[in-house]
Design a protein around this motif. Structure first.
Motif: not given
Ligand SMILES: C[S@@+](CC[C@H](N)C(=O)[O-])C[C@H]1O[C@@H](n2cnc3c(N)ncnc32)[C@H](O)[C@@H]1O
Ligand SMILES: [Zn+2]
Length: 321
Positions: A91-94, A284-287, A80-84, A274-279
């Motif tokens: 989706l989770r963070g917002r 915020p707009a996409l979320t 798992e990534t350690l990206q906060p 497609p591996g666009r998780h970081e996008l």
């Protein structure tokens, strides 16, 4: 941390004993490794290590359940990534900022005691509440807790323990967090009861949970879409039963549904594959767009057909005073 934790065998008080911790009632000594205190009862002592010997496997169903889960979670946390999480995007963070942490942060003082059950690597607290709380991360997975310490502040305490027999003292926390954990447990009601009684009167429990929902087109499909990548035991947490458990000892202040089959499908086919998780995590707009479509779908078709409704809830609960 020793003010809030307890012996997992007899709930006795704990005290420092050289580099370890000792129960003042039974004298058991609990070790600390890589900054993580292990508070496991005797029957779970063998899961302290990430890979217990095969001959150590238990004959008891609930212990085997945990052994199986750990075989899944330890490597999963490793990858798992350690990206906060971020408060405005992803989706989770917002969602956790808007529906959970943002609703209580101003109501519990500057340095509240916050204990998380099943914290994993603590991406939520690391990203959304990095300063202020006296935070205790707890999980059954030692590697997850050790990894989490790399993204958390130095004041963080970490405890390896079982959620079902959660070793924390009654009324010791201002806030308890349970995020995506109950449906992985052999007895979610027991764990929830422990969590609720750990909250002090007037304090808060913040919960994000996958709840039971009929499968889309269940009559024609034997399995679910995510059967291939879920942990070995995915328990059943019906929303009505969850509400009833919470209402026994406090009040539900906020209840929000999310993750309709539309959002599940969009994430799967437009983001994950497609591996666009970081996008999505960074936008915020996409979320907001994903969430708006999710709400429209879950509250529209989802009202008419339960299988098209929400699969997850976030809820803020306050313990009765
Ligand atoms: C879906 S992950 C959620 C992690 C974190 N709360 C988050 O939101 O990112 C479920 C977590 O439950 C933990 N877990 C599973 N069984 C457990 C048990 N019996 N006691 C404590 N934690 C457990 C796993 O190790 C894992 O970290
Ligand atoms: Zn004891």
């Amino acid at each position: 941390m020793l003010d809030v934790a307890a012996c997992p065998e007899d709930e006795g008080a704990l005290e420092r004993h050289d580099d370890d911790v000792r129960c003042t009632t039974c004298g058991r000594v609990f070790g600390v490794e890589g900054g993580v205190l292990t508070l496991l009862p005797d029957r779970l002592a063998h899961v302290r290590q990430p890979t217990p010997a095969p001959e150590a496997r238990s004959g008891e169903d609930d212990v085997r359940w945990i052994e199986d889960e750990l075989e899944w979670w330890n490597p999963w946390h490793d990858a798992e990534t350690l990206q906060p999480f971020r408060p405005r995007s992803g989706l989770r963070g917002r969602s956790r900022e808007k529906h959970l942490l943002g609703r209580v942060r101003g109501r519990v003082g500057d340095h509240p005691i916050v204990i998380e059950m099943g914290a994993g690597v603590s991406r939520t607290v690391a990203g959304l509440w990095p300063e202020g709380p006296r935070y205790v991360a707890t999980d059954i997975s030692l590697p997850a807790l050790q990894a989490g310490r790399r993204i958390l502040g130095p004041q963080t305490a970490s405890v390896q323990c079982d959620a079902v027999t959660w070793p924390f003292r009654e009324s010791s926390a201002d806030v308890v967090l349970i995020l995506g954990v109950l449906h992985h447990l052999s007895d979610w009601r027991a764990a929830l009861e422990r969590a609720c009684r750990t909250v002090r009167p007037g304090g808060f429990l913040l919960l994000h949970e996958a709840v039971t929902k009929p499968r889309v087109l269940a009559r024609w499909r034997a399995g679910g879409m995510d059967d291939g990548w879920v942990s070995p035991h995915e328990g059943d947490v019906p929303a009505t039963a969850l509400r009833a458990e919470l209402e026994r000892s406090g009040e539900i202040l906020h209840w929000h549904g999310e993750e309709s089959p539309l959002r599940f499908g969009m994430v799967r086919y437009l983001v994950t594959r497609p591996g666009r998780h970081e996008l999505l995590e960074g936008s915020p707009a996409l979320t907001i767009a994903f969430n708006a479509l999710d709400q429209a779908f879950g509250r529209g078709p989802g009202r008419l057909f339960p299988s098209l409704g929400f699969n997850e809830v976030t809820t803020v609960w306050q313990r009765r005073t």
